[in-house]
Design a protein around this motif. Structure first.
Motif, short mmCIF file in Angstrom:
data_model
loop_
_atom_site.label_atom_id
_atom_site.label_comp_id
_atom_site.label_asym_id
_atom_site.label_seq_id
_atom_site.Cartn_x
_atom_site.Cartn_y
_atom_site.Cartn_z
N LEU A 36 0.60 -1.20 0.04
CA LEU A 36 -0.07 -0.06 -0.01
C LEU A 36 0.91 1.13 -0.12
O LEU A 36 0.37 2.38 -0.61
CB LEU A 36 -0.88 0.13 1.10
N VAL A 37 1.85 1.20 0.62
CA VAL A 37 2.84 2.52 0.78
C VAL A 37 4.39 2.17 0.46
O VAL A 37 4.91 1.02 0.89
CB VAL A 37 2.87 2.96 2.36
N LEU A 38 4.87 2.86 -0.57
CA LEU A 38 6.23 2.44 -0.99
C LEU A 38 7.11 3.24 -0.34
O LEU A 38 6.65 4.56 -0.20
CB LEU A 38 6.32 2.71 -2.53
N HIS A 39 8.36 3.17 -0.13
CA HIS A 39 9.37 4.04 0.27
C HIS A 39 10.30 4.50 -0.50
O HIS A 39 11.03 3.65 -1.30
CB HIS A 39 10.10 3.63 1.57
N VAL A 40 10.68 5.70 -0.85
CA VAL A 40 11.39 6.40 -2.20
C VAL A 40 12.23 7.13 -1.57
O VAL A 40 12.35 8.02 -0.89
CB VAL A 40 10.62 7.20 -3.06
N SER A 41 13.63 6.57 -1.97
CA SER A 41 14.72 7.59 -1.25
C SER A 41 15.56 7.95 -2.60
O SER A 41 15.53 7.51 -3.68
CB SER A 41 15.77 6.63 -0.62
N PHE A 42 16.08 9.24 -2.06
CA PHE A 42 16.56 10.14 -3.33
C PHE A 42 17.65 10.97 -2.72
O PHE A 42 17.62 11.27 -1.66
CB PHE A 42 15.77 10.75 -4.07
N ALA A 43 18.61 11.56 -3.30
CA ALA A 43 19.39 12.77 -2.97
C ALA A 43 18.78 14.01 -3.10
O ALA A 43 18.39 14.53 -4.31
CB ALA A 43 20.83 12.68 -3.71
N PRO A 44 18.45 14.84 -2.04
CA PRO A 44 17.60 16.01 -2.23
C PRO A 44 18.47 17.25 -2.80
O PRO A 44 17.49 18.06 -3.42
CB PRO A 44 17.23 16.42 -0.79
N PHE A 45 19.61 17.45 -2.96
CA PHE A 45 20.27 18.41 -3.46
C PHE A 45 21.53 17.85 -4.22
O PHE A 45 22.62 17.87 -4.02
CB PHE A 45 20.99 19.49 -2.53
N HIS A 84 2.82 8.95 -7.17
CA HIS A 84 1.73 9.82 -6.97
C HIS A 84 2.08 10.91 -5.76
O HIS A 84 2.56 10.35 -4.62
CB HIS A 84 0.31 9.34 -6.93
N GLY A 85 2.06 12.11 -6.17
CA GLY A 85 2.33 13.12 -4.93
C GLY A 85 2.03 14.47 -5.20
O GLY A 85 1.69 14.97 -6.41
N ALA A 86 1.85 15.50 -4.14
CA ALA A 86 1.64 16.93 -4.64
C ALA A 86 2.54 17.43 -5.29
O ALA A 86 3.75 17.21 -5.30
CB ALA A 86 1.42 17.43 -3.13
N ALA A 87 2.20 18.48 -6.34
CA ALA A 87 2.86 18.97 -7.07
C ALA A 87 3.91 19.97 -6.58
O ALA A 87 5.23 20.33 -7.14
CB ALA A 87 2.06 20.08 -7.91
N ILE A 92 8.74 16.07 -6.41
CA ILE A 92 8.15 16.52 -7.56
C ILE A 92 8.88 17.75 -8.30
O ILE A 92 9.15 17.99 -9.37
CB ILE A 92 6.93 16.88 -7.49
N ARG A 93 9.04 18.68 -7.22
CA ARG A 93 9.93 19.80 -7.56
C ARG A 93 11.29 19.46 -8.07
O ARG A 93 11.70 20.23 -9.04
CB ARG A 93 9.98 20.77 -6.48
N LEU A 94 11.86 18.55 -7.38
CA LEU A 94 13.28 18.21 -8.17
C LEU A 94 13.13 17.63 -9.61
O LEU A 94 13.98 18.07 -10.27
CB LEU A 94 13.80 17.28 -7.12
N SER A 98 14.63 19.52 -13.15
CA SER A 98 15.66 18.71 -14.09
C SER A 98 15.01 18.47 -15.28
O SER A 98 15.73 17.94 -16.25
CB SER A 98 16.24 17.47 -13.29
N ASP A 99 13.87 18.62 -15.44
CA ASP A 99 12.95 18.62 -17.05
C ASP A 99 13.75 19.69 -17.76
O ASP A 99 13.39 20.98 -17.64
CB ASP A 99 11.55 18.83 -16.52
N PRO A 100 13.93 19.38 -19.02
CA PRO A 100 14.56 20.39 -20.04
C PRO A 100 13.27 21.31 -20.52
O PRO A 100 13.83 22.16 -21.11
CB PRO A 100 15.08 19.41 -21.16
N THR A 101 12.18 20.92 -20.50
CA THR A 101 11.02 21.79 -20.82
C THR A 101 10.86 22.90 -19.89
O THR A 101 10.37 23.89 -20.11
CB THR A 101 9.96 21.02 -20.93
N THR A 102 11.41 22.78 -18.79
CA THR A 102 11.49 23.97 -17.70
C THR A 102 12.99 24.40 -17.43
O THR A 102 13.14 25.41 -16.91
CB THR A 102 11.01 23.43 -16.42
N ASN A 103 13.95 23.57 -17.67
CA ASN A 103 15.20 23.93 -17.37
C ASN A 103 16.10 23.42 -18.64
O ASN A 103 16.50 22.37 -18.69
CB ASN A 103 15.79 23.56 -16.17
N ASP A 104 16.49 24.39 -19.52
CA ASP A 104 17.27 24.13 -20.58
C ASP A 104 18.66 24.01 -20.62
O ASP A 104 19.27 23.41 -21.44
CB ASP A 104 17.08 25.04 -21.80
#
Length: 268
Positions: A36-45, A84-87, A92-94, A98-104
């Motif tokens: 039901l709940v997944l745990h997702v790890s990542f580097a924040p910066f 799925h998460g809040a925008a 999500i903001r990270l 990194s999306d080229p459509t928002t950061n060339d």
């Protein structure tokens, strides 16, 4: 034909109790979709010159998908994972940054993430604490997360994630409006490596303890089955629909029965 799955690599190979390791798509995908709940790890910066030394782990709702190909019921194909998460959430903001459509200025390589899915199936009580254990199903997946911007794929993912919580829920609710859709972020994680680890069975005792009949008569040993039990639905104060829909009642009944059946079966 042999089960299709991930190759063993330095990053996904199960080292301890290797016989419990599983690498086929079917096993890993099923564990993810039943958690039901997944745990997702990542580097924040990731691009910071002096990043904090800690990774971030977020509990998130998600499921596997073979999009845009038709869904495969037995989950035996290589799939992506939708999260799925809040925008406005950090991950999500990270991804958006990194999306080229928002950061060339940066190539779009996605966010490196690790996803963990775990289900507890029993607490194993042996004659000595050193041999206590748990029955469980776990999966760890490594991949890159990308922000989903295509409208058709976003709607597919939202419907899939909603129905992964409660089957048929999407079609039995109001369609999200434009504001709600805009406030929701969807990540597609393309998996590069993964493995599962499963423990079943009863206790594994020390040979010396098994010869000690006095100890075996004094200390109870065995397995306490463990599973998620969904309770009786509680209507919202604003609800005017009346009785709980049959699809919800049937889902609760089936999930509870299957959870108990499996936990008791693997305790033997």
């Amino acid at each position: 034909m042999a089960d299709q799955g991930w190759d063993k690599t330095r990053i996904n190979t199960v080292n301890r109790y290797r016989n419990r390791g599983k690498y086929d798509y079917q096993t890993v995908n099923t564990i993810v979709d039943e958690t039901l709940v997944l745990h997702v790890s990542f580097a924040p910066f990731p691009s910071n010159d002096d990043p904090p030394p800690f990774p971030v782990i977020l509990p998130m709702v998600g499921c596997t998908s073979s999009y845009p190909e038709p869904a495969v019921a037995d989950k035996s194909d290589s799939r992506v994972i939708y999260l799925h998460g809040a925008a406005t959430s950090r991950i999500i903001r990270l991804a958006q940054a990194s999306d080229p459509t928002t950061n060339d200025d940066q190539p779009y390589t996605g966010i490196p993430v690790c996803i963990a899915a775990t289900q507890l199936d029993g607490i194993v009580l042996a004659l000595t604490p050193n041999h206590h254990s748990c029955n469980y199903r776990s999966a760890v997946l490594f991949g890159h997360a990308y922000l989903v911007t295509d409208d058709a794929e976003r709607l597919h993912a939202l419907e899939l994630v909603t129905n992964s919580l409660v089957p048929s829920r999407w079609e039995n609710t109001r369609y999200p409006n434009a504001t709600e859709l805009k406030s929701t972020g969807i990540l597609r994680v393309e998996i590069e490596s993964a493995s599962a680890k499963i423990r079943t069975g009863s206790t594994g005792e020390d040979r010396g303890d098994l010869k000690d009949e006095g100890l075996r008569k004094r200390v109870w040993s065995g397995v306490v089955p463990a599973y998620v039990k969904l309770g009786e639905p509680v209507a919202a104060p604003t609800d005017m629909s009346g009785e709980v829909p049959r699809y919800i009642e049937e889902w609760i009944k089936e999930r509870n029965e299957e959870g108990e059946r499996y936990a008791r079966e693997v305790a033997k």
